[in-house]
Design a protein around this motif. Structure first.
Motif, PDB file in Angstrom:
ATOM      1  N   LEU A  43       1.328  -5.353 -45.273  1.00 48.68           N
ATOM      2  CA  LEU A  43       2.291  -6.128 -44.497  1.00 48.68           C
ATOM      3  C   LEU A  43       3.117  -7.046 -45.389  1.00 48.68           C
ATOM      4  O   LEU A  43       4.329  -7.202 -45.190  1.00 48.68           O
ATOM      5  N   VAL A  44       2.463  -7.630 -46.389  1.00 51.23           N
ATOM      6  CA  VAL A  44       3.169  -8.514 -47.320  1.00 51.23           C
ATOM      7  C   VAL A  44       4.208  -7.737 -48.124  1.00 51.23           C
ATOM      8  O   VAL A  44       5.316  -8.223 -48.372  1.00 51.23           O
ATOM      9  N   ARG A  45       3.849  -6.507 -48.503  1.00 51.55           N
ATOM     10  CA  ARG A  45       4.727  -5.699 -49.350  1.00 51.55           C
ATOM     11  C   ARG A  45       5.292  -4.495 -48.592  1.00 51.55           C
ATOM     12  O   ARG A  45       5.485  -3.427 -49.167  1.00 51.55           O
ATOM     13  N   ASP A  46       5.541  -4.685 -47.309  1.00 46.94           N
ATOM     14  CA  ASP A  46       6.029  -3.593 -46.455  1.00 46.94           C
ATOM     15  C   ASP A  46       7.225  -2.876 -47.071  1.00 46.94           C
ATOM     16  O   ASP A  46       8.188  -3.494 -47.519  1.00 46.94           O
ATOM     17  N   THR A  47       7.150  -1.553 -47.089  1.00 51.00           N
ATOM     18  CA  THR A  47       8.246  -0.743 -47.627  1.00 51.00           C
ATOM     19  C   THR A  47       8.917   0.097 -46.548  1.00 51.00           C
ATOM     20  O   THR A  47       9.825   0.870 -46.847  1.00 51.00           O
ATOM     21  N   THR A  48       8.476  -0.057 -45.298  1.00 46.14           N
ATOM     22  CA  THR A  48       9.032   0.753 -44.215  1.00 46.14           C
ATOM     23  C   THR A  48      10.304   0.154 -43.632  1.00 46.14           C
ATOM     24  O   THR A  48      11.055   0.842 -42.942  1.00 46.14           O
ATOM     25  N   GLY A  49      10.524  -1.135 -43.886  1.00 43.81           N
ATOM     26  CA  GLY A  49      11.662  -1.823 -43.287  1.00 43.81           C
ATOM     27  C   GLY A  49      11.380  -2.322 -41.892  1.00 43.81           C
ATOM     28  O   GLY A  49      12.239  -2.947 -41.258  1.00 43.81           O
ATOM     29  N   ARG A  50      10.166  -2.093 -41.411  1.00 43.33           N
ATOM     30  CA  ARG A  50       9.813  -2.522 -40.058  1.00 43.33           C
ATOM     31  C   ARG A  50       9.571  -4.025 -39.982  1.00 43.33           C
ATOM     32  O   ARG A  50       9.840  -4.647 -38.974  1.00 43.33           O
ATOM     33  N   TYR A  51       9.056  -4.590 -41.066  1.00 44.97           N
ATOM     34  CA  TYR A  51       8.702  -6.009 -41.083  1.00 44.97           C
ATOM     35  C   TYR A  51       9.540  -6.756 -42.118  1.00 44.97           C
ATOM     36  O   TYR A  51       9.882  -6.208 -43.162  1.00 44.97           O
ATOM     37  N   ASP A  52       9.824  -8.019 -41.820  1.00 48.24           N
ATOM     38  CA  ASP A  52      10.619  -8.824 -42.749  1.00 48.24           C
ATOM     39  C   ASP A  52       9.742  -9.694 -43.650  1.00 48.24           C
ATOM     40  O   ASP A  52      10.229 -10.631 -44.280  1.00 48.24           O
ATOM     41  N   THR A  53       8.446  -9.365 -43.730  1.00 47.57           N
ATOM     42  CA  THR A  53       7.541 -10.148 -44.576  1.00 47.57           C
ATOM     43  C   THR A  53       8.019 -10.221 -46.026  1.00 47.57           C
ATOM     44  O   THR A  53       8.010 -11.317 -46.617  1.00 47.57           O
TER      45      THR A  53
END
Length: 294
Positions: A257-267
């Protein structure tokens, strides 16, 4: 083979005894006017679980995470003496209150003192404004009928041991007007102050409350340490975090979640924001993470 086994067992026993000795020594040497605040991330999923501890004063526990984390929380409590002097439930979502819901009715020897939480809108009212939300854990919490429970409101100040707790946000009429997400935006935002440093816990308060809280509290929001709103994704506006300007920012989130690469999260955007401000970022990637509140 037997000799090697006995040697291994002896080494393990020595290590365990050394750990106990070091822990007891830490208990004796830890200054009475300082508190250790620790962030835990027991599983590869977002959750909220912190302890505030001084061995000669007591244990304050914040949230606890999911019901699946209950045994982990029990182990941490027992490591700290088996008694929770104060248990703070920021709000009744399952990743915050789940473990409490499991432990409170079946303490298994654990002693629980005062419990603080927010006087939230009813489960049905929460669903009326956010039909997508889950209120199962909230209903379970209400069914517990916690006897040692006290509700807090925005503006309240609590003196717990030698720590000052200031409540900046809790469900009230302002949340009802501004938000369409009562359980998150109505959760408890509070600052814990020692004599010299402070820690701001934002819980799951989100963007709908940012401008209002900035206008109401302004410079009071500044803190040395910060729990990011809503685990570091969604959450509060950039200018809110800039006003806090913490030395260390805690993301209650795992690596994916911290390093999300899907673009779904702005974390990742919030990680870059905080690092750009010079704030050290900590998350479940390195948990448990601790600081000493002075």
């Amino acid at each position: 083979m037997k000799k090697r086994y006995l040697i291994c067992m002896a080494v393990l026993l020595i290590c365990l005894l050394a750990a106990v000795v070091l822990y007891k020594k830490w208990d004796r040497l830890f200054p009475e006017d300082k508190w250790e605040i620790t962030q835990y991330g027991p599983r590869d999923i977002n959750s909220s679980f912190y302890t505030i501890y001084n061995p000669s004063r007591g244990l304050i526990l914040i949230d606890g995470g999911w019901k699946e984390d209950a045994q982990y929380v029990r182990d941490i409590i027992n490591l700290h003496g088996g008694k929770v002097d104060v248990w703070i439930i920021s709000h009744a979502h399952q990743d915050h209150v789940g473990a409490f819901n499991e432990i409170y009715p079946d303490p298994q020897g654990i002693k629980i003192g005062k419990v603080y939480t927010v006087d939230m809108a009813s489960p049905q009212e929460c669903l009326d404004v956010a039909p997508w939300d889950s209120v199962d854990a909230y209903r379970e919490f209400l069914d517990l009928k916690v006897k040692n429970l006290e509700y807090v409101s925005a503006g309240d100040e609590l003196e717990l041991f030698d720590l000052k707790f200031t409540i900046y946000n809790a469900y009230d009429d302002s949340v009802a007007v501004l938000s369409r997400d009562y359980l998150n935006d109505g959760s408890m935002m509070f600052e814990v102050e020692g004599k010299e440093t402070s820690f701001l816990f934002c819980s799951d308060v989100g963007v709908a409350m940012s401008e209002y809280l900035l206008g109401k509290w302004g410079e009071d929001l500044a803190a040395d340490y910060l729990q990011m709103g809503h685990h570091g994704y969604g959450g509060l506006e950039d200018d809110f975090y800039q006003k806090v300007n913490p030395r260390i920012s805690f993301f209650d989130a795992p690596d994916w979640l911290v390093r999300d690469t899907t673009g779904r999260y702005d974390t990742p955007e919030h990680v870059r924001l905080m690092e750009g401000m010079g704030s050290e970022v900590r998350s479940f990637c390195s948990a448990p993470n601790g600081i000493v509140l002075e």
